[in-house]
Design a protein around this motif. Structure first.
Motif, short mmCIF file in Angstrom:
data_model
loop_
_atom_site.label_atom_id
_atom_site.label_comp_id
_atom_site.label_asym_id
_atom_site.label_seq_id
_atom_site.Cartn_x
_atom_site.Cartn_y
_atom_site.Cartn_z
N PRO A 71 0.81 -1.22 0.00
CA PRO A 71 0.00 0.00 0.00
C PRO A 71 0.84 1.27 0.00
O PRO A 71 0.42 2.31 -0.51
N GLY A 72 2.04 1.21 0.58
CA GLY A 72 2.89 2.40 0.63
C GLY A 72 3.34 2.87 -0.73
O GLY A 72 3.70 4.05 -0.90
N TRP A 73 3.36 1.97 -1.74
CA TRP A 73 3.76 2.36 -3.09
C TRP A 73 2.62 3.05 -3.85
O TRP A 73 2.86 3.68 -4.88
N ILE A 74 1.40 2.89 -3.38
CA ILE A 74 0.23 3.39 -4.13
C ILE A 74 -0.41 4.58 -3.43
O ILE A 74 -0.79 5.56 -4.07
N ALA A 75 -0.53 4.51 -2.10
CA ALA A 75 -1.19 5.59 -1.35
C ALA A 75 -0.30 6.82 -1.30
O ALA A 75 0.88 6.72 -0.95
N PRO A 76 -0.82 8.00 -1.61
CA PRO A 76 0.01 9.22 -1.58
C PRO A 76 0.26 9.75 -0.17
O PRO A 76 1.19 10.53 0.04
N TYR A 77 -0.56 9.36 0.81
CA TYR A 77 -0.42 9.84 2.18
C TYR A 77 -0.43 8.65 3.14
O TYR A 77 -0.84 7.54 2.78
N SER A 78 -0.01 8.93 4.35
CA SER A 78 -0.13 7.93 5.41
C SER A 78 -1.60 7.85 5.84
O SER A 78 -2.27 8.89 5.93
N PRO A 79 -2.12 6.66 6.13
CA PRO A 79 -3.53 6.56 6.50
C PRO A 79 -3.84 7.17 7.87
O PRO A 79 -5.00 7.40 8.19
N THR A 80 -2.81 7.42 8.64
CA THR A 80 -3.02 8.02 9.97
C THR A 80 -2.65 9.50 10.00
O THR A 80 -2.75 10.13 11.06
N GLU A 81 -2.23 10.03 8.87
CA GLU A 81 -1.84 11.45 8.82
C GLU A 81 -3.09 12.33 8.82
O GLU A 81 -3.94 12.19 7.93
N MET A 82 -3.19 13.23 9.77
CA MET A 82 -4.34 14.11 9.88
C MET A 82 -3.97 15.51 9.41
O MET A 82 -3.15 16.19 10.02
N LEU A 83 -4.57 15.92 8.31
CA LEU A 83 -4.31 17.24 7.73
C LEU A 83 -5.35 18.21 8.26
O LEU A 83 -6.48 18.27 7.76
N THR A 84 -4.99 18.94 9.27
CA THR A 84 -5.98 19.82 9.93
C THR A 84 -6.46 20.95 9.03
O THR A 84 -7.55 21.49 9.26
N ASP A 85 -5.70 21.28 8.01
CA ASP A 85 -6.14 22.34 7.09
C ASP A 85 -6.96 21.81 5.93
O ASP A 85 -7.32 22.57 5.02
N ALA A 86 -7.26 20.52 5.93
CA ALA A 86 -8.02 19.93 4.82
C ALA A 86 -9.12 19.01 5.34
O ALA A 86 -9.40 17.97 4.75
N ILE A 87 -9.76 19.36 6.44
CA ILE A 87 -10.82 18.54 7.01
C ILE A 87 -12.08 18.63 6.14
O ILE A 87 -12.49 19.73 5.73
N LEU A 88 -12.66 17.45 5.85
CA LEU A 88 -13.88 17.35 5.03
C LEU A 88 -13.74 18.08 3.71
O LEU A 88 -14.63 18.78 3.25
N GLN A 89 -12.60 17.90 3.09
CA GLN A 89 -12.36 18.50 1.78
C GLN A 89 -12.91 17.60 0.69
O GLN A 89 -12.73 16.38 0.72
N ALA A 90 -13.60 18.18 -0.28
CA ALA A 90 -14.21 17.41 -1.37
C ALA A 90 -13.12 16.82 -2.27
O ALA A 90 -11.96 17.26 -2.23
N PRO A 91 -13.45 15.82 -3.08
CA PRO A 91 -12.46 15.25 -3.99
C PRO A 91 -11.82 16.30 -4.89
O PRO A 91 -12.50 17.16 -5.44
N SER A 92 -10.51 16.22 -5.01
CA SER A 92 -9.75 17.18 -5.79
C SER A 92 -8.50 16.49 -6.32
O SER A 92 -8.30 15.28 -6.10
N ILE A 93 -7.65 17.26 -7.00
CA ILE A 93 -6.41 16.69 -7.52
C ILE A 93 -5.49 16.29 -6.37
O ILE A 93 -4.82 15.25 -6.41
N ALA A 94 -5.46 17.09 -5.33
CA ALA A 94 -4.60 16.77 -4.19
C ALA A 94 -5.12 15.57 -3.41
O ALA A 94 -4.32 14.78 -2.86
N HIS A 95 -6.44 15.45 -3.31
CA HIS A 95 -7.06 14.32 -2.59
C HIS A 95 -8.14 13.74 -3.51
O HIS A 95 -9.25 14.26 -3.59
N LEU A 96 -7.80 12.65 -4.18
CA LEU A 96 -8.69 12.09 -5.21
C LEU A 96 -10.05 11.71 -4.65
O LEU A 96 -11.08 11.91 -5.30
N PHE A 97 -10.08 11.15 -3.45
CA PHE A 97 -11.33 10.73 -2.83
C PHE A 97 -11.77 11.69 -1.72
O PHE A 97 -12.70 11.37 -0.98
N GLY A 98 -11.14 12.82 -1.59
CA GLY A 98 -11.48 13.77 -0.55
C GLY A 98 -10.84 13.39 0.78
O GLY A 98 -10.01 12.47 0.87
N THR A 99 -11.23 14.10 1.82
CA THR A 99 -10.73 13.82 3.17
C THR A 99 -11.91 13.63 4.12
O THR A 99 -13.03 14.04 3.83
#
Length: 305
Positions: free
Chosen positions: A58-86
């Protein structure tokens, strides 16, 4: 000097020409149908291979750590930075789905392995030995079949408690009756074939007949059923996780993701949607592969082709 063809010859020639046209039309339709079937099969195979890769590396495919909490991107809709949102913690949903595939696939494959082996063993013993042994085993299987599979898995999971192995065992127990019934019928069908009778009349022992003839000719339905059972097991395991009886880990599986996002369905639809799509696509892909394997192993389909 030219001669006109006889009436009978002309009718025969026209008849052959009509049959050629019909054959060409049917041949084109068969080739088109085969091309569509092959396309679906390869697409399904690609989905399964990609999902297995997500579970293994999974580390080769996932762009972020699954436990990483991005406080500036809470409940962000799907975008280029976050394909499935946050989600509500700021975790990247795509990364969590990728890492969550491991537990979901482990539940699916482990439950099929355990349930398939246990159920097939019961079915083989029941069908080959017969008599009182067959009656005892089948009555026990009937009792299990009287309980709905999901309810049986739910009861076993509630009794054993949450955990990866417990969920896999609960799903495996629910699948045992199906494997037992299928293998019993297949073994009894093969056991009554003429070449088995001929082998026994020539002095073949029961042990040799079983290992050399009955068992090899009975494995095809088991392979197809096990392939289709992976999708069903993942659905059942995801349902148990959705109800809170799944794996209690920091990285949730697909069913737990659905449960976590159901309270935000009207605010952040992507939290539930993408894990649900992952379950749907993988189960559909496994079913398509199982159907293809069944068609390849079915002598009636091969004979008709």
């Amino acid at each position: 000097m030219s001669m006109k063809p006889l009436v009978g010859d002309k009718k025969a020639w026209l008849g052959r020409r009509g049959r050629i046209r019909i054959w060409n039309r049917h041949s084109w339709q068969a080739r088109f149908s085969l091309a569509i079937s092959r396309s679906f099969f390869y697409a399904a195979l690609l989905i399964v291979v990609f999902t297995i890769a997500c579970a293994i590396v999974p580390g080769w495919i996932a762009p972020y750590s699954p436990t990483e909490m991005l406080t500036d991107a809470i409940l962000q809709a799907p975008s280029i930075a976050h394909l499935f949102g946050t989600d509500y913690f700021g975790r990247d949903i795509f990364s969590v789905v990728v890492y969550g595939s491991r537990d979901s696939l482990l539940i699916g494959f482990a439950s099929v392995l355990v349930g398939g082996l246990a159920g097939s063993a019961l079915g083989i013993i029941s069908g080959y030995i017969g008599g009182i042994v067959d009656s005892i085993i089948m009555r026990a299987v009937d009792i299990l079949m009287a309980v709905p599979g999901v309810l049986l898995a739910l009861s076993v999971a509630a009794a054993l408690g949450p955990g990866l192995l417990n969920i896999a065992l609960a799903v495996a127990v629910a699948s045992i009756p199906g494997y037992a019934r299928v293998m019993r019928g297949q073994v009894m069908s093969v056991k009554g074939l003429p070449f088995i009778t001929a082998t026994r009349s020539l002095g073949g022992s029961n042990t040799r007949i079983f290992w050399r003839h009955v068992l090899p000719h009975s494995l095809s339905p088991l392979l197809v059923m096990a392939t289709l059972g992976v999708g069903t097991s993942i659905l059942t395991g995801s349902g148990l996780s959705f109800l809170g009886l799944g794996v209690l880990k920091e990285i949730p599986d697909w069913g737990a993701l659905l449960s976590q996002g159901r309270g935000y369905l009207t605010v952040a639809w992507w939290i539930c949607t993408f894990p649900g799509l992952a379950i749907t696509l993988f189960v559909l892909a496994v079913n398509l592969i199982g159907d293809d394997i069944r068609d390849r192993l079915d002598p009636k389909v091969n004979g008709a082709a």
